[in-house]
Motif scaffolding. Sequence first.
Motif, mmCIF file in Angstrom:
data_model
loop_
_atom_site.group_PDB
_atom_site.id
_atom_site.type_symbol
_atom_site.label_atom_id
_atom_site.label_comp_id
_atom_site.label_asym_id
_atom_site.label_seq_id
_atom_site.Cartn_x
_atom_site.Cartn_y
_atom_site.Cartn_z
ATOM 1 N N ASN B 322 0.965 -1.228 0.163
ATOM 2 C CA ASN B 322 -0.067 -0.120 -0.144
ATOM 3 C C ASN B 322 0.830 1.222 -0.073
ATOM 4 O OD1 ASN B 322 -2.529 0.991 0.092
ATOM 5 N ND2 ASN B 322 -2.793 1.323 2.062
ATOM 6 N N SER B 344 1.132 -7.135 -1.956
ATOM 7 C CA SER B 344 0.520 -7.498 -0.828
ATOM 8 C C SER B 344 -1.043 -7.583 -1.225
ATOM 9 C CB SER B 344 0.872 -6.411 0.327
ATOM 10 O OG SER B 344 0.019 -5.412 0.035
ATOM 11 N N ARG B 345 -1.747 -8.063 -0.396
ATOM 12 C CA ARG B 345 -3.163 -8.048 -0.906
ATOM 13 C C ARG B 345 -3.980 -6.773 -0.912
ATOM 14 N NH1 ARG B 345 -7.508 -12.256 1.732
ATOM 15 N NH2 ARG B 345 -9.305 -11.138 0.615
ATOM 16 N N GLN B 358 -0.058 -12.121 -6.044
ATOM 17 C CA GLN B 358 -0.240 -11.897 -4.485
ATOM 18 C C GLN B 358 0.623 -12.789 -3.545
ATOM 19 O OE1 GLN B 358 -4.349 -11.490 -2.960
ATOM 20 N NE2 GLN B 358 -3.682 -12.329 -0.883
ATOM 21 N N VAL B 359 1.429 -11.995 -2.575
ATOM 22 C CA VAL B 359 2.040 -12.886 -1.604
ATOM 23 C C VAL B 359 1.211 -13.034 -0.395
ATOM 24 C CG1 VAL B 359 4.339 -13.200 -0.446
ATOM 25 C CG2 VAL B 359 4.105 -12.377 -2.801
ATOM 26 N N GLY B 360 1.358 -14.284 0.115
ATOM 27 C CA GLY B 360 0.926 -14.533 1.556
ATOM 28 C C GLY B 360 -0.005 -15.669 1.709
ATOM 29 N N ALA B 361 -0.757 -15.442 2.729
ATOM 30 C CA ALA B 361 -1.581 -16.827 3.238
ATOM 31 C C ALA B 361 -2.842 -17.301 2.067
ATOM 32 C CB ALA B 361 -2.320 -16.396 4.426
ATOM 33 N N THR B 362 -3.354 -16.113 1.556
ATOM 34 C CA THR B 362 -4.321 -16.379 0.605
ATOM 35 C C THR B 362 -3.697 -16.163 -0.767
ATOM 36 O OG1 THR B 362 -4.946 -14.173 1.064
ATOM 37 C CG2 THR B 362 -6.330 -15.935 2.027
ATOM 38 N N GLY B 375 7.016 -0.732 0.880
ATOM 39 C CA GLY B 375 5.705 -0.251 1.547
ATOM 40 C C GLY B 375 4.832 -1.374 1.977
ATOM 41 N N SER B 377 3.517 -3.280 5.283
ATOM 42 C CA SER B 377 3.375 -3.319 6.640
ATOM 43 C C SER B 377 3.850 -4.623 7.515
ATOM 44 C CB SER B 377 1.996 -2.887 7.165
ATOM 45 O OG SER B 377 1.048 -3.811 6.916
ATOM 46 N N GLN B 381 -0.713 -12.331 7.882
ATOM 47 C CA GLN B 381 -1.087 -13.280 6.631
ATOM 48 C C GLN B 381 0.131 -12.949 5.545
ATOM 49 O OE1 GLN B 381 -3.007 -10.934 8.000
ATOM 50 N NE2 GLN B 381 -4.821 -11.844 8.731
ATOM 51 N N HIS B 382 0.981 -11.882 5.369
ATOM 52 C CA HIS B 382 1.692 -11.564 4.441
ATOM 53 C C HIS B 382 2.977 -12.448 4.934
ATOM 54 C CE1 HIS B 382 3.180 -9.252 0.904
ATOM 55 N NE2 HIS B 382 4.479 -9.339 1.440
ATOM 56 N N ASN B 396 10.465 1.199 3.978
ATOM 57 C CA ASN B 396 9.159 1.620 4.501
ATOM 58 C C ASN B 396 9.220 2.934 5.264
ATOM 59 O OD1 ASN B 396 6.522 1.655 6.168
ATOM 60 N ND2 ASN B 396 6.454 -0.477 5.565
ATOM 61 N N SER B 397 8.296 3.668 5.388
ATOM 62 C CA SER B 397 8.171 4.871 6.028
ATOM 63 C C SER B 397 8.037 4.849 7.672
ATOM 64 C CB SER B 397 7.344 6.167 5.512
ATOM 65 O OG SER B 397 5.889 5.432 5.428
ATOM 66 N N ASP B 414 10.852 7.164 2.201
ATOM 67 C CA ASP B 414 9.793 7.014 1.218
ATOM 68 C C ASP B 414 9.951 6.232 0.307
ATOM 69 O OD1 ASP B 414 7.188 8.149 0.205
ATOM 70 O OD2 ASP B 414 8.470 8.356 -1.415
ATOM 71 N N ALA B 415 9.170 5.220 0.022
ATOM 72 C CA ALA B 415 9.439 3.826 -0.912
ATOM 73 C C ALA B 415 9.838 4.527 -2.230
ATOM 74 C CB ALA B 415 8.094 2.992 -0.972
HETATM 75 C C1 LIG Z 1 -8.237 -13.800 5.787
HETATM 76 C C2 LIG Z 1 -7.383 -12.894 5.414
HETATM 77 C C3 LIG Z 1 -6.351 -13.249 4.583
HETATM 78 C C4 LIG Z 1 -5.406 -12.356 3.920
HETATM 79 N N1 LIG Z 1 -4.320 -12.907 3.126
HETATM 80 C C5 LIG Z 1 -3.528 -12.021 2.826
HETATM 81 C C6 LIG Z 1 -2.360 -12.393 2.097
HETATM 82 O O1 LIG Z 1 -2.480 -13.599 1.515
HETATM 83 N N2 LIG Z 1 -1.319 -11.644 1.457
HETATM 84 C C7 LIG Z 1 -1.420 -10.299 2.060
HETATM 85 O O2 LIG Z 1 -0.725 -9.639 1.423
HETATM 86 N N3 LIG Z 1 -2.315 -9.695 2.725
HETATM 87 C C8 LIG Z 1 -3.593 -10.573 3.146
HETATM 88 N N4 LIG Z 1 -4.306 -10.150 4.078
HETATM 89 C C9 LIG Z 1 -4.493 -8.737 4.342
HETATM 90 C C10 LIG Z 1 -3.415 -8.384 5.390
HETATM 91 O O3 LIG Z 1 -3.903 -8.774 6.630
HETATM 92 C C11 LIG Z 1 -2.890 -6.903 5.381
HETATM 93 O O4 LIG Z 1 -4.394 -6.163 5.275
HETATM 94 C C12 LIG Z 1 -2.141 -6.601 4.071
HETATM 95 O O5 LIG Z 1 -1.087 -7.398 4.067
HETATM 96 C C13 LIG Z 1 -1.299 -5.250 4.159
HETATM 97 O O6 LIG Z 1 -0.927 -4.731 2.907
HETATM 98 P P1 LIG Z 1 0.054 -3.680 2.883
HETATM 99 O O7 LIG Z 1 1.110 -4.029 4.081
HETATM 100 O O8 LIG Z 1 0.527 -3.615 1.497
HETATM 101 O O9 LIG Z 1 -0.701 -2.381 3.368
HETATM 102 P P2 LIG Z 1 -0.688 -1.652 4.652
HETATM 103 O O10 LIG Z 1 -1.022 -2.369 5.944
HETATM 104 O O11 LIG Z 1 -1.621 -0.195 4.411
HETATM 105 O O12 LIG Z 1 0.867 -1.115 4.923
HETATM 106 C C14 LIG Z 1 1.355 -0.123 4.105
HETATM 107 C C15 LIG Z 1 2.862 0.173 4.476
HETATM 108 O O13 LIG Z 1 3.288 1.225 3.650
HETATM 109 C C16 LIG Z 1 3.986 2.184 4.512
HETATM 110 N N5 LIG Z 1 4.207 3.334 3.589
HETATM 111 C C17 LIG Z 1 2.855 3.986 3.401
HETATM 112 N N6 LIG Z 1 3.099 5.080 2.727
HETATM 113 C C18 LIG Z 1 4.732 4.779 2.175
HETATM 114 C C19 LIG Z 1 5.839 5.569 1.566
HETATM 115 N N7 LIG Z 1 5.367 6.545 0.850
HETATM 116 N N8 LIG Z 1 7.026 5.116 1.642
HETATM 117 C C20 LIG Z 1 7.148 3.799 2.267
HETATM 118 N N9 LIG Z 1 6.127 3.371 3.037
HETATM 119 C C21 LIG Z 1 5.077 3.605 3.015
HETATM 120 C C22 LIG Z 1 3.329 2.140 5.811
HETATM 121 O O14 LIG Z 1 4.055 2.562 6.817
HETATM 122 C C23 LIG Z 1 2.639 0.767 5.884
HETATM 123 O O15 LIG Z 1 3.555 0.187 6.712
HETATM 124 C C24 LIG Z 1 -5.230 -10.912 4.601
HETATM 125 C C25 LIG Z 1 -6.127 -10.592 5.343
HETATM 126 C C26 LIG Z 1 -7.340 -11.687 5.808
HETATM 127 C C27 LIG Z 1 -8.373 -10.960 6.850
#
Ligand SMILES: Cc1cc2nc3c(=O)[nH]c(=O)nc-3n(C[C@H](O)[C@H](O)[C@H](O)COP(=O)(O)OP(=O)(O)OC[C@H]3O[C@@H](n4cnc5c(N)ncnc54)[C@H](O)[C@@H]3O)c2cc1C
Lengths: 268, 442
Positions: B322, B344-345, B358-362, B375, B377, B381-382, B396-397, B414-415
């Motif tokens: 994200n 990520s998801r 997509q990488v992770g549990a699902t 970027g 978190s 699951q990831h 990551n920031s 910043d990513a």
């Molecule tokens: C049943 C179930 C199954 C799931 N299966 C998976 C799965 O298989 N794979 C998966 O990935 N997720 C899965 N998820 C979702 C998981 O729980 C998280 O919601 C998801 O992994 C978060 O993705 P993210 O890290 O990209 O986003 P976020 O949690 O939003 O993290 C974004 C990160 O980016 C950082 N960031 C923001 N802006 C910047 C910037 N400009 N520069 C640098 N860093 C920045 C933030 O600090 C934060 O750490 C599942 C969830 C459930 C409920």
Amino acid sequence: MQPDSRPFEVAVLVSVGRHPLTGRARRADHDARGLELALGLGRHLDRLQVRAVHAGRHDSGNDTALRGYLGMGLAELTLVEQPDGADVIPALATVLTRSPPQLVVTGSRAECGEGSGLVPYALAERLGWPLVNGVVEVESIDNGVATLLQALPRGQRRRLAVRLPAILSVDGAAPAARQSAFGPAQRGELAPLQEAGVIDEAFAEWTFSPARRRPKRLKIIKATSARERFKAAAAKAEGGGGQVLSNVTSEQGAEAVYKLLEEEGVLR
Amino acid sequence: MTDDVMTGIARRDPRKEWIARNRLHPEHDRVLAELGKGSAAAIEWMGPHGVIRKNPHTAGFIGPSGLKRIDRSGLQQGGAPSVAVRARQESRRRIDIASPAFLVAVVPEMGGGRLSHHDRDLLGLARQLADADPDRPGAVLAVLFGGYKGEGEGEPKERALGEAGIDRLLHLTSDEYEGFAPEARLAALAAAERELAPRHWLLPDSPLGGADLGRRLAMRLEERPATGVWQLEADATCTLGWRCTARGAAGSLDIQRPLPRVALVLAECAEPVSDTLHAAEELTLNVELPANLTRIEDLGQVAVDPAAISLGEAEFILSAGNGVTDWEGFHHAAQCLGATEGASRVAVDNGFMPRDRQVGATGTWVTARVYVAVGISGAIQHLQGIQSCEKVVAINSDPGCDMIKRADLAVIGDANEVLAALVDLVESRRPQAKRGESRDAA
Ligand SMILES: Cc1cc2nc3c(=O)[nH]c(=O)nc-3n(C[C@H](O)[C@H](O)[C@H](O)COP(=O)(O)OP(=O)(O)OC[C@H]3O[C@@H](n4cnc5c(N)ncnc54)[C@H](O)[C@@H]3O)c2cc1C
């Protein structure tokens, strides 16, 4: 290049496979891929002669399996007749030395019996030829040197040049074999060739059983205190001791990442 | 209790002891400090009956939730956990086998220049063979080809290899063993056989390592190897005293047979060595290895389109979460680094990346050697999906996120900017010729 009078000869060693689910005899997957590779050499050569060789017994049980290879577009298949329980390597080595081809293609391992994948290695040692395993493509054949692509794990490829005559072994990474056509399979001929059999005695002494599922590895926790045991049981994935760069410019950060990638050798 | 310097007899001061037990006493802290011999507030002292007493009120720290926490593992006093790590290593029993009764030779695959899990299991198995008879212990000889890369900040080679259970080491670093060089390697192993005559040869039955070399070696030694071995048991009726179980017929049969001299062994055949430290003493071969006439020439790896490699198989993944906003830049970075793209998801759900990335549990459980999380978190699951990755880099920031805890290298920033800087760096460092080539390909 080869003088045009003599075609480029390729011998493909084929075995009888076994379907993993039904257990029925079929053309072995790796061997069929090997035959496919050999038939594809026509792209590089004007005159190509592909000879399929099977050592073993021919009976009603494996007739369809052997004809499966004929159905890929061969007029005949050399059948080196061997008794049951024979070691096929001496017979194959004799046949190959009697009329040596420029290239021998084999599968990487058989689907029944010992299936140790030793046939190409044993032949290479006996004939004194170089051997390349995991071949996925023959790119060119020129002046007695073949340029090949070899499969590496993780979908990578490596280019090799090998002096002919050589043995190539083929595994599941090679392109899939074409379908076997029913008509040609029935019309094709199984040409028998008598060869003295050497009974494989060691093989007869071993005991065989259907593969048992291997025990799952348990995580062994060597902890001296209850707290450590608890921590280990409830542990979340943690790297521990990773290097964290904060308050750096993006150039410095990129430099550090670059260094790690270079150390790991993933940059190409 | 104070020591009488002259007589060496322990003298007790009952009043001070009483004050030390009464934490409401106004002089309590001072007395405790005195009994604890100078430390600011004593945590432990010898009680009247010679029993160690602890003061739970001075121990511990205030946890993140405002509650008092006491760490009873003893780590907290030591300060850094590295002490615990060091203690664990120091507690390994040192074993030197001066005059081994026989040798067990192991040829690890050494993917990426260090011991793989498979290699460690194999060395564990070699130890079983070597240590079976405590009166006549054998030594484990490892034959390594090519350079050795230490862990992190250059852990000494002997130490790391000794911990894996290696007594003797034959390290062949010449250029001729690089890449696909089965003939040169085979010649070296044959020389080792002539000179050292090991009782067993063990190789990993893995495509990159021993599967090929081991079969060649067996044929050269005129032995019939056991392939796909996954179990060993002692059996005095066999020639070498061991019986093995091996997979045959494309994994559908178990073959029980006496263990031959050369065995190709599957992963997880034994537990890796964990509580002893061996010498890893370096040997050299006396004979000059003959220059080989090679009939196989390695022309190097071929560039494979990383996007065509399936995610589960990829070796190097650049994964977006994200935090990525500049998607053009991300795709360009992946192409420039030659990395397979992951996500990520959230990145997938938001429609920036296809589902199969997509990488992770699902999604996909990846096995990459290097995983760069941009970027992301680090939700559980990831993290599940990247369990088997060797090196994780996080950009990551947020310095507090879970991905940073998992990462071997974390860059806080910043990513998008860091990625852009990385691309610039790679492009400026890349040799001129190669740059032209990649432009042609693109
Ligand atoms: C049943 C179930 C199954 C799931 N299966 C998976 C799965 O298989 N794979 C998966 O990935 N997720 C899965 N998820 C979702 C998981 O729980 C998280 O919601 C998801 O992994 C978060 O993705 P993210 O890290 O990209 O986003 P976020 O949690 O939003 O993290 C974004 C990160 O980016 C950082 N960031 C923001 N802006 C910047 C910037 N400009 N520069 C640098 N860093 C920045 C933030 O600090 C934060 O750490 C599942 C969830 C459930 C409920």
